[in-house]
Design an enzyme around this catalytic site. Structure first.
Site: not given
Ligand code: ASP
Length: 328
Positions: A83, A185, A203, A213-215, A236-237, A239
């Protein structure tokens, strides 16, 4: 009779006194610990090894910025961590795209999003911070900058990740799965022996995401925030949910107003839950975790659901903790 000069002087001191008065709820009292207690926090189980790497810098009285960079680089280079960095799961077109950012106690920031072919996006983020006039570069421009600054172009898609992606293509169902260790992440925050804070977050984002896609991880204020007068926070998680409330910055502001790191993380998680409720959406397929330290070295964490772990390293040891959570 009052001399004109006296009136002007009195007027000027009144303005200065007014300017010095803190705004309601924003009284800034820098809490500077007499003896800084160095500490490192990072997300998930892989944080344990990363903490050890970062501690090598801290124990030599090195700075927290170098420590967090070195710490997360270990995870970026590990092909078995699926990840983050090399070996990360690709987007749905089969491309591994990476997000990362770094920040110090004086609001120096660098960030990179949707970067391909570079094993250490965190170091590209740091180079953007130190060598460019900007704070964030994305995609092809970020790759061009990296190559011009001596980073090597590499293939990041490992056999294992490619196999998984080909398997995924059979159904092409996008289902982010919560609480899978390999799905997250690495965010790291640290306080060094001089009392300076820094943070890093890196990440490969959500597996099989849409191209481009950007988190939250490279978004300063969402996935990471550091304020030398307050503390450091990373997330984290899922985004998208962290971005919705500008999570890390929110936690910092709660700490600035006097909440403990844990209570500040909890308040941010509660707001995320409230936004779900307002949109009449379920939280069952979502996980969010925050970790925070203040500039006294006190720390805390909180998650939306069960299953979030974080690693804490200080002079007494390196331990993995289960975070408290809001919903079962
Ligand atoms: N926060 C990351 C993202 O949304 C992924 C994660 O931490 O699982 O890209």
């Amino acid at each position: 009779m009052v001399a004109r000069r006296t009136v002007i002087k009195t007027g000027a001191s009144a303005i200065l006194a007014w300017l010095a008065k803190p705004l309601d709820g924003w009284a800034l009292e820098p809490k500077v610990p007499a003896v800084p207690k160095p500490i490192i926090l990072s997300t998930w189980k892989f944080g344990l090894q990363a903490n050890e790497e970062a501690w090598k810098v801290i124990e030599k009285n090195g700075n927290s910025l170098d420590a967090v960079e070195q710490g997360v680089m270990l995870v970026e280079a590990d092909p078995n961590e699926r990840s983050v960095g090399y070996g990360g799961r690709p987007d749905r077109d089969g491309n591994v795209t990476l997000d990362a950012c770094i920040m110090d106690h004086n609001a120096n920031i660098g960030s990179v999003a949707c970067l391909q072919h570079i094993v250490h996006p965190i170091s590209v983020a740091r180079a953007i911070m130190e060598k460019s006039p900007h704070v964030m570069l994305v995609g092809d421009g970020a790759l061009k900058f990296a190559l011009e600054n001596g980073f090597k172009k590499e293939n990041l898609l490992t056999e294992a990740s490619e196999k998984e992606w080909r398997e995924w293509l059979k159904t092409s169902e996008y289902k982010p799965i919560v609480n899978i260790e390999n799905h997250d992440t690495i965010g790291m925050i640290a306080l060094d022996t001089k009392g300076n804070l820094a943070g890093a977050c890196t990440t490969s984002g959500m597996a099989f995401k849409l191209a481009g896609r950007v988190g939250d991880s490279p978004i300063i204020g969402a996935g990471l925030y550091v304020d030398g007068e307050v503390g450091a926070v990373t997330a984290t998680g899922h985004g998208e949910e962290v971005i919705r409330v500008v999570g890390a910055h929110l936690v910092i502001e709660m700490m600035r107003q006097g909440k403990t790191p844990k209570k500040a993380c909890k308040a941010a998680v509660e707001l995320i839950k409230r936004k779900f409720d307002l949109r009449q959406k379920q939280t069952k397929d979502t996980q969010i975790g925050f970790i925070a330290i203040n500039n006294l070295g006190e720390y805390g964490a909180f998650a939306l659901r069960k299953g979030f772990y974080y690693a804490v390293k200080d002079a007494t040891g390196n331990k993995l903790y289960k975070a408290d959570y809001l919903v079962k």
